[in-house]
Every structure is written in C-alpha cells, then in structure tokens.
Design a protein around this motif. Structure first.
Motif, mmCIF file in Angstrom:
data_model
loop_
_atom_site.group_PDB
_atom_site.id
_atom_site.type_symbol
_atom_site.label_atom_id
_atom_site.label_comp_id
_atom_site.label_asym_id
_atom_site.label_seq_id
_atom_site.Cartn_x
_atom_site.Cartn_y
_atom_site.Cartn_z
ATOM 1 N N GLU A 19 0.842 -1.217 0.000
ATOM 2 C CA GLU A 19 0.000 0.000 0.000
ATOM 3 C C GLU A 19 0.878 1.267 0.000
ATOM 4 O OE1 GLU A 19 -3.256 1.891 3.109
ATOM 5 O OE2 GLU A 19 -2.553 -0.154 3.422
ATOM 6 N N SER A 22 2.673 1.736 -3.333
ATOM 7 C CA SER A 22 1.823 2.069 -4.499
ATOM 8 C C SER A 22 1.645 3.576 -4.615
ATOM 9 C CB SER A 22 0.468 1.370 -4.386
ATOM 10 O OG SER A 22 -0.283 1.976 -3.349
ATOM 11 N N ASN A 23 1.748 4.291 -3.520
ATOM 12 C CA ASN A 23 1.607 5.750 -3.575
ATOM 13 C C ASN A 23 2.449 6.371 -2.459
ATOM 14 O OD1 ASN A 23 0.743 8.306 -4.145
ATOM 15 N ND2 ASN A 23 -1.236 8.088 -3.103
ATOM 16 N N PRO A 24 3.782 6.390 -2.659
ATOM 17 C CA PRO A 24 4.651 6.754 -1.533
ATOM 18 C C PRO A 24 4.652 8.229 -1.146
ATOM 19 C CG PRO A 24 5.963 6.117 -3.452
ATOM 20 C CD PRO A 24 4.542 5.954 -3.846
ATOM 21 N N GLY A 25 4.272 9.127 -2.071
ATOM 22 C CA GLY A 25 4.387 10.554 -1.742
ATOM 23 C C GLY A 25 5.848 10.899 -1.521
ATOM 24 N N ASN A 132 9.263 -0.056 -10.801
ATOM 25 C CA ASN A 132 8.437 0.747 -11.707
ATOM 26 C C ASN A 132 8.039 -0.074 -12.923
ATOM 27 O OD1 ASN A 132 8.584 3.657 -10.550
ATOM 28 N ND2 ASN A 132 10.698 2.934 -10.470
ATOM 29 N N GLY A 136 6.994 5.180 -14.659
ATOM 30 C CA GLY A 136 7.074 5.952 -13.416
ATOM 31 C C GLY A 136 8.503 6.009 -12.928
ATOM 32 N N LYS A 138 9.517 5.824 -9.202
ATOM 33 C CA LYS A 138 9.589 5.713 -7.747
ATOM 34 C C LYS A 138 10.980 5.241 -7.336
ATOM 35 C CE LYS A 138 4.861 4.104 -7.579
ATOM 36 N NZ LYS A 138 4.118 2.853 -7.384
ATOM 37 N N GLY A 171 7.825 9.073 -4.302
ATOM 38 C CA GLY A 171 7.268 9.273 -5.647
ATOM 39 C C GLY A 171 7.611 10.690 -6.052
ATOM 40 N N LYS A 175 3.237 17.697 -5.282
ATOM 41 C CA LYS A 175 1.897 17.120 -5.444
ATOM 42 C C LYS A 175 1.442 17.411 -6.867
ATOM 43 C CE LYS A 175 -0.205 17.308 -0.828
ATOM 44 N NZ LYS A 175 0.416 18.407 -0.073
ATOM 45 N N GLY A 177 2.536 15.674 -9.494
ATOM 46 C CA GLY A 177 3.496 15.117 -10.430
ATOM 47 C C GLY A 177 4.308 16.177 -11.162
#
Ligand code: PLP
Ligand code: COI
Length: 359
Positions: A19, A22-25, A132, A136, A138, A171, A175, A177
């Motif tokens: 989790e 998948s969207n590390p920020g 990736n 992407g 990451k 990522g 904010k 991208g």
C-alpha cells in the motif's frame, strides 16, 4: 567499518508495504531499519549498527537542538526492472558531506564508510525499494545526517557526534506530479552570504528559507528563488533545488557555485546536456536577464533540479508587483529529465559510470 545488525521483530507486513509503495508521496513513510554510528575525539567513529527504526533519545542539552551543528545528505536507491538495486553517484554525496561537515566543524566520516552505511542499510531494507514495472520513477529516498549529540550548552564544536541514515520510499516531490512549478522571488530574504554556509547541506539553511517559502505559498507559488546577498541581483537557487536556463540557440546557463549547494543533479546535467549537444555555461545569472529573456523569447525554458525534485520545469516567476509569463517550452527540460531518469532506472547505458550496485 564493522556494522552489527539487529533486525526488527515486527517488520511492516507485505500488505501494508504494498500500500505504501503504491503511492509513496515524499518523506512520510520510513523503512523498518536505521543506521547509527557515534563519534568522540577519543574513540573516533564507533558502535556502527543497524537497528529497528524508531525514535531516538536525545538529551535536552544536546548541542544540535540549540546551535544547529548538523549536516545532511539526500540521495536515492533505484530498483531496475531486473530486480537489482542501485544508487546514483553515492561517493559524490559522501564527499559533499565531508565538505559540509568541515564547514560545520563536525568530524569527517570517510566516504567509504558513508557509502558502506547507505549500502548496508538499503540491503537490509531492500523490500522497501519500489519498482516501476508500469513506468514511473519511484525510488527509495535515503537521508544520511550528522549532528552534535553532546550534552553541553557551551558554544564550541561538539565532542559527541552521531551519524545516522534513514530511508523513505518516494514518488513525485511536488503534489500533482511533473508539471511547471511557479516561483516566488524573495527580495527581502537571502539564504547565503560570502563566507557563510550556502554551499553546505545543513539544516540551518533550510530553516532560514522557510519564512520566504511561507511567503511563496501566500502568493500562490510552489517554491522560492533566492538572490545573492551582496547585490540582490544574481539568481542563486531555490529553497531545495538548483536552477537552469535554456536559450533559443540551445545553449544552457546555470548559476555558478560558491554560495549555492553544489547539486549532484546539477553537475550530472552539465555532463548529460553536453553529451546531448548543448553548450552549458556556469556563470553569474542576473534576475533581469531572466525577466527580460522570458519576455523577449530569448529564454525558452527554465527548470529546477535536485535529488528529490529530479528535473522540474519552471513556469511563471512572481515578485512583489509583477510576474513573468511561463517560458515558451518544456521540451528540452523533459528530455534531460528522461535521459537522467533512464540512467538511474537502468533503461539507458550508464556511459558515465554513475550507478553503484547495491543488490
Ligand atoms: N539546492 C538545495 C538548496 C538543495 O536542498 C538541493 C537538494 O539536495 C539541491 C540544490 C540539489 O542537490 P542534489 O542535486 O545534490 O540533490
Ligand atoms: C534533496 O533533494 O535531496 C533535498 O534534500 C531537498 C529537499 C527539498 C528534500
């Protein structure tokens, strides 16, 4: 360096880790382990250890809390599509930490020990390095830092110092991208003067940037641009990134070093853009040249770069009482970004020998 390792009894479970990855920020989740080594004049660096990640105990009189004797680094570990894990020019971060620590009167951590600490920690937490498979970019952000941990309120270089490394999946830094960021030109605050700490990666420089960054947010901008402290005429850098200007003849300019952070992304772009056929100059770059160049069309692109932000196009520049339009293009910016990311993620040949295999 001899490192002892104590593994976490309850590492993050696979479902939670998936989790996070998948969207590390940026900078909010931390891996299961951390690296620590301590220094005293008598024993040098000693007690190198990898332990479960967690809060540390610091005496309230620890010098760093009062006098900010601290340095840090920022780098990333990348998972290639074949599963291998790599870092990017880690010895450059290690050498920069030596330079920063020299400026902050902190002890030297040998570059080989720095690279070993990062490498061993990333190995232990290798499941935290995102892949990736669907594109992407990451990565696992790696944050080495050194601070005065001596309990003493006198003002002198500390005689107990701690170096640590923590890691955090990353990522996009901004904010939303990769899209052009708007910049606020501060005419009131500067980040570095002659003889100051501008070239050092030390917390104080970031603390001093925050009020200007606050002003940037209040004016609807993403980041703040600092000018030189002496004349208030020359572009230095952003709060956390170096700057580049692209001209209509394909030539590129980046502000010269001295009072700015000597970015590793910045120096890599000098080489990459050169290989792509662009003439890159490091020189003083006036704020008027920026404003006039974008208005006249002589400057076609502006971009910012750094480990966290990679290569990010810059849109309009605002200041108290005015604004430039966004530069006409982001084409070369995005090609340089791609060329760099392709090397980091193993999708292009590493012709400069920048990548260092970890796993
Ligand atoms: N300038 C500042 C003030 C920074 O904080 C950073 C980020 O590390 C950079 C420039 C870019 O440096 P690097 O490319 O080594 O990450
Ligand atoms: C980095 O890019 O590594 C930095 O330290 C900059 C900070 C804005 C996260």
């Amino acid at each position: 360096m001899e490192i002892t390792t104590t593994l976490a009894a309850n590492p993050t479970d696979d479902a939670r880790l998936a989790e996070i990855l998948s969207n590390p920020g940026f900078g909010t989740n931390f891996s299961d382990h951390m690296f620590t080594v301590e220094w005293t004049p008598a024993d040098g660096w000693h007690k190198a250890r990898i332990t479960p990640y967690g809060p540390i105990t610091l005496d309230p009189a620890a010098a760093v809390l009062h006098y900010a004797q601290e340095t840090f680094e920022g780098m990333k570990a990348y998972r290639h599509d074949d599963g291998s894990i790599w870092s990017f020019r880690p010895e450059e971060n290690a050498k920069r930490m030596v330079r920063s620590s020299h400026r902050l009167a902190l002890p030297v951590l040998e570059p080989d020990d720095f690279v070993q600490a990062v490498t061993e920690l990333v190995k232990v937490d290798q499941r935290w390095v995102p892949g990736n498979p669907e594109g992407g970019e990451k990565s696992l952000y790696v944050r080495p830092f050194m601070f005065a941990s001596e309990k003493f309120l006198g003002v002198r270089p500390a005689e107990h110092v701690t170096f640590m490394v923590i890691t955090s999946p990353a990522g996009a830094y901004f904010k939303g991208g990769v899209k052009p960021v708007t910049l606020w030109l501060t005419e009131e605050y500067t980040r570095a003067g002659r003889g100051g700490m501008g070239a050092a990666k030390t917390g104080g420089n970031y603390a001093s940037s925050l009020v200007a960054q606050q002003e940037a947010y209040a004016n609807g901008c993403d980041q703040v641009v600092f000018l030189d402290a002496q004349e208030g005429r020359y572009v230095e850098e952003l709060g956390g990134m170096n700057m580049y200007f692209v001209f209509d003849d394909g030539s590129i300019v980046t502000p010269e070093t001295g009072t700015i952070l000597e970015g590793i992304t910045r120096s890599s772009i000098i080489e990459l853009a050169g290989k792509m056929g662009h003439h890159v100059t490091e020189r003083k770059f006036g704020i008027d040249e920026w404003r006039d160049g974008v208005s006249s069309g002589r400057i076609t692109e502006v971009f910012a770069c750094g480990t966290a932000a990679v290569v990010t196009p810059v849109g309009s520049l605002k200041w108290d009482g005015g604004e430039t339009p966004a530069p006409a293009s982001t084409d070369l910016t995005m090609r340089i970004r791609q060329a760099l990311v392709d090397v980091q993620l193993g999708r292009a040949d590493d012709t400069f020998g920048w990548m260092h295999r970890i796993v």
